[in-house]
Design an enzyme around this catalytic site. Structure first.
Site: not given
Length: 182
Positions: A40, A78
């Site tokens: 990700s 993230k």
């Protein structure tokens, strides 16, 4: 055993215990290593990359953070896109924060390798969270690999108390920097 040998052993034991206590305190309160799992954050970080996180950093927009996942018993890494009070919108692959267009140079490598017209689907903060602004004590996060990221578009805001720390360094294996243990 001779008295001097006993003193030497005792001195070594005290030193080792002191070193372990310092290491424990540093890891618990100042910094900690972590491993990236998944794609990700690609190409910024790859699967199995090791990073060092600071537990005392102030979290700002575009910092990369490790946090307790709100939807799983895992930790996610993230990029913080929205901080408290921000509005966030993605339109035609352009990020707008508080109504202003924001460049995302960290996405260029991914965009060039994808043959799709849009790398990030259009959304507004209200559409994905039912809030018009990022609430106090929360962050809006996205992965750099937007096509393969489970992020705030899916699970909503990340509470500040869930953030373990800010990624400060990528830790490279000795073999990757030209050092070996032979």
């Amino acid at each position: 055993m001779q008295e001097s040998t006993k003193n030497e052993v005792y001195s070594w034991i005290k030193t080792l215990v002191f070193a372990l206590i310092i290491a424990f305190l540093c890891r618990s309160f100042l910094f900690s290593p972590s491993t990236v799992y998944g794609e990700s954050m690609s190409p910024t970080f790859q699967d199995k990359d090791r990073v060092l996180i600071s537990k005392i950093s102030e979290i700002n927009r575009f910092d990369m953070v490790v946090f307790h996942a709100p939807d799983a018993n895992e930790q996610y890494i993230k990029r913080v896109i929205g901080v408290p009070g921000d509005t966030v919108e993605m339109k035609d692959d352009v990020l707008y924060i508080n109504g202003k267009e924001v460049e995302e140079p960290y996405l260029e490598a991914n965009k060039e390798s994808i043959l799709l017209e849009k790398f990030t689907g259009d959304f507004t903060l209200n559409e994905v969270t039912d809030q018009s602004k990022v609430p106090e004590g929360m962050f809006f996060v996205l992965g750099d690999n937007r096509l393969a990221s489970k992020d705030s578009r899916i699970f909503g805001f990340v509470p500040a108390e869930s953030v373990i720390g800010e990624v400060k360094f990528q830790l490279y294996p000795l073999s990757e920097i030209g050092l070996t243990n032979s």
